[in-house]
Scaffold this motif. Structure first.
Motif, PDB file in Angstrom:
ATOM      1  N   LEU A 127      -2.663  -0.297   7.422  1.00 37.86           N
ATOM      2  CA  LEU A 127      -1.863   0.883   7.135  1.00 37.86           C
ATOM      3  C   LEU A 127      -2.725   1.878   6.372  1.00 37.86           C
ATOM      4  CD1 LEU A 127       1.125   2.042   7.233  1.00 37.86           C
ATOM      5  CD2 LEU A 127       1.256   1.327   4.842  1.00 37.86           C
ATOM      6  N   ASN A 172       7.664   2.381  -0.407  1.00 37.17           N
ATOM      7  CA  ASN A 172       6.952   1.444  -1.263  1.00 37.17           C
ATOM      8  C   ASN A 172       7.459   1.686  -2.682  1.00 37.17           C
ATOM      9  OD1 ASN A 172       4.514  -0.455  -1.360  1.00 37.17           O
ATOM     10  ND2 ASN A 172       4.042   0.996  -2.987  1.00 37.17           N
ATOM     11  N   ASN A 199       9.415  -2.015   0.802  1.00 38.16           N
ATOM     12  CA  ASN A 199       8.262  -2.819   0.418  1.00 38.16           C
ATOM     13  C   ASN A 199       8.219  -2.844  -1.108  1.00 38.16           C
ATOM     14  OD1 ASN A 199       5.979  -4.313   1.351  1.00 38.16           O
ATOM     15  ND2 ASN A 199       4.629  -2.623   0.777  1.00 38.16           N
ATOM     16  N   ARG A 251       6.701  -3.599  -4.515  1.00 34.49           N
ATOM     17  CA  ARG A 251       5.366  -3.810  -5.063  1.00 34.49           C
ATOM     18  C   ARG A 251       5.425  -4.276  -6.512  1.00 34.49           C
ATOM     19  NH1 ARG A 251       1.137   1.220  -5.919  1.00 34.49           N
ATOM     20  NH2 ARG A 251       0.780   0.757  -8.123  1.00 34.49           N
ATOM     21  N   GLY A 291       9.662  -6.552   2.477  1.00 31.37           N
ATOM     22  CA  GLY A 291       8.267  -6.941   2.371  1.00 31.37           C
ATOM     23  C   GLY A 291       7.879  -6.850   0.911  1.00 31.37           C
ATOM     24  N   PHE A 331       4.392  -6.316  -1.891  1.00 28.68           N
ATOM     25  CA  PHE A 331       3.048  -5.763  -1.996  1.00 28.68           C
ATOM     26  C   PHE A 331       2.448  -6.180  -3.329  1.00 28.68           C
ATOM     27  CE2 PHE A 331       0.667  -1.410  -2.159  1.00 28.68           C
ATOM     28  CZ  PHE A 331      -0.528  -2.029  -1.845  1.00 28.68           C
ATOM     29  N   ASN A 390       1.939  -7.767   1.798  1.00 28.46           N
ATOM     30  CA  ASN A 390       1.066  -6.597   1.888  1.00 28.46           C
ATOM     31  C   ASN A 390       0.046  -6.690   0.749  1.00 28.46           C
ATOM     32  OD1 ASN A 390       1.792  -2.987   1.626  1.00 28.46           O
ATOM     33  ND2 ASN A 390      -0.086  -4.009   2.147  1.00 28.46           N
ATOM     34  N   VAL A 401      -1.663 -12.556   5.577  1.00 30.11           N
ATOM     35  CA  VAL A 401      -1.266 -11.192   5.197  1.00 30.11           C
ATOM     36  C   VAL A 401      -0.804 -10.449   6.440  1.00 30.11           C
ATOM     37  CG1 VAL A 401      -2.096  -8.997   4.277  1.00 30.11           C
ATOM     38  CG2 VAL A 401      -2.839 -11.155   3.245  1.00 30.11           C
ATOM     39  N   ARG A 402       0.301  -9.728   6.310  1.00 28.67           N
ATOM     40  CA  ARG A 402       0.853  -9.004   7.452  1.00 28.67           C
ATOM     41  C   ARG A 402       0.532  -7.509   7.418  1.00 28.67           C
ATOM     42  NH1 ARG A 402       5.476 -11.593   9.331  1.00 28.67           N
ATOM     43  NH2 ARG A 402       5.676  -9.867  10.817  1.00 28.67           N
ATOM     44  N   ARG A 403       0.262  -6.979   6.232  1.00 27.12           N
ATOM     45  CA  ARG A 403      -0.050  -5.549   6.143  1.00 27.12           C
ATOM     46  C   ARG A 403      -1.144  -5.335   5.108  1.00 27.12           C
ATOM     47  NH1 ARG A 403       4.623  -1.048   5.438  1.00 27.12           N
ATOM     48  NH2 ARG A 403       4.454  -1.326   3.181  1.00 27.12           N
ATOM     49  N   VAL A 404      -2.158  -4.549   5.501  1.00 24.23           N
ATOM     50  CA  VAL A 404      -3.270  -4.219   4.612  1.00 24.23           C
ATOM     51  C   VAL A 404      -3.280  -2.701   4.434  1.00 24.23           C
ATOM     52  CG1 VAL A 404      -5.745  -4.344   4.222  1.00 24.23           C
ATOM     53  CG2 VAL A 404      -4.583  -6.190   5.475  1.00 24.23           C
ATOM     54  N   SER A 405      -3.070  -2.249   3.205  1.00 25.54           N
ATOM     55  CA  SER A 405      -3.041  -0.817   2.916  1.00 25.54           C
ATOM     56  C   SER A 405      -4.394  -0.350   2.399  1.00 25.54           C
ATOM     57  CB  SER A 405      -1.967  -0.506   1.867  1.00 25.54           C
ATOM     58  OG  SER A 405      -0.687  -0.880   2.320  1.00 25.54           O
TER      59      SER A 405
END
Length: 253
Positions: free
Chosen positions: A3, A92, A125, A127, A155, A157, A179, A197-201
């Motif tokens: 992402l 987020n 998401n 965090r 989700g 983070f 994330n 991990v499903r999402r990498v920002s």
């Protein structure tokens, strides 16, 4: 999924045109571009205005709303409604506070439940800044993401975590997507996917790289450089704005 995080319309439009199917925003980039400090809750209007524009781009848009820009849950819920109405698909929401502390777990869980009850289709998401604020590290992060998941977060983070064993344990303990933040020199997105991990920002990395590149190019001219290599043309930059004007009659308000 990688992402990338944008900070203005041009950066978001360029990422969408490059084929990224989902784009986030970076609160640092949005705040710095407005001449404000990040994580102080002062950029609600700038964030909302940007979101209303880029939500019309051909990509899924998720917005970094810091801690919600308010201490009042009702205000955060109103913001979530406004973002969803604009076409934003996710937010987020962080538990770090401007004074450097973490929100009480119970209060953050109540906020998550309130947002999800009001806008159930919005991907939330949640965090935790347990790593970034040096507030308990892995045990506290694990406790918080578990609580946020149970409160209804779609989700979670955990920026700042880089230890592969901790990342794998967090991912295995959750039923919602984990994330993490990409860190130069740390695990690659491919490696992180292998850890669960499903999402990498990218967070503020792209914004900071763009600012540094501008300075480097300017300083290069002083040293006699003829110019940077392959850059966006004037016409291409104009086209990014033109596409936006076509999508929003009269431009953004």
């Amino acid at each position: 999924m990688l992402l990338p995080n944008a900070w203005d319309h041009a950066s978001a439009a360029a990422l969408a045109r490059a084929g990224f199917p989902a784009i986030g925003t970076t609160s640092l980039g949005v705040a710095a571009a407005a001449g404000k400090a990040d994580a102080t809750g002062s950029t609600r209007q700038e964030t909302l205005r940007l979101a209303r524009g880029i939500a019309r781009l051909p990509a899924l848009i998720t917005v970094d709303v810091e801690g919600g820009f308010s201490d009042h849950p009702g205000d955060v819920v109103d913001l979530a409604r406004d973002l969803a109405a604009a076409g934003v698909v996710g937010v987020n929401l962080e538990d770090g506070r401007p004074d450097g502390t973490l929100a009480a777990v119970e209060a953050q869980c109540a906020l998550i439940r309130a947002v999800k009850a009001a806008v159930p289709a919005l991907f939330l998401n949640a965090r935790t800044d347990a790593y970034w604020l040096d507030a308990g590290g892995a045990p506290e992060a694990a406790r918080r993401v578990t609580a946020y998941q149970e409160a209804g977060a779609d989700g979670v983070f955990v920026p700042g975590v880089r230890d592969e064993t901790v990342i794998a344990e967090l991912a295995a303990s959750l039923t919602v997507p984990l994330n993490v933040l990409y860190a130069p020199g740390g695990p690659t997105p491919e490696r992180l996917a292998g850890l669960g991990v499903r999402r990498v920002s990218t967070g503020s990395l792209l914004f900071r790289a763009a600012v540094q590149q501008a300075v480097d190019v300017a300083q290069g001219f002083l040293r006699g450089a003829t110019g940077p290599g392959d850059v966006l043309s004037y016409a291409d930059a104009q086209d990014l704005a033109a596409a936006y004007e076509r999508q929003v009659p009269g431009g953004a308000r």
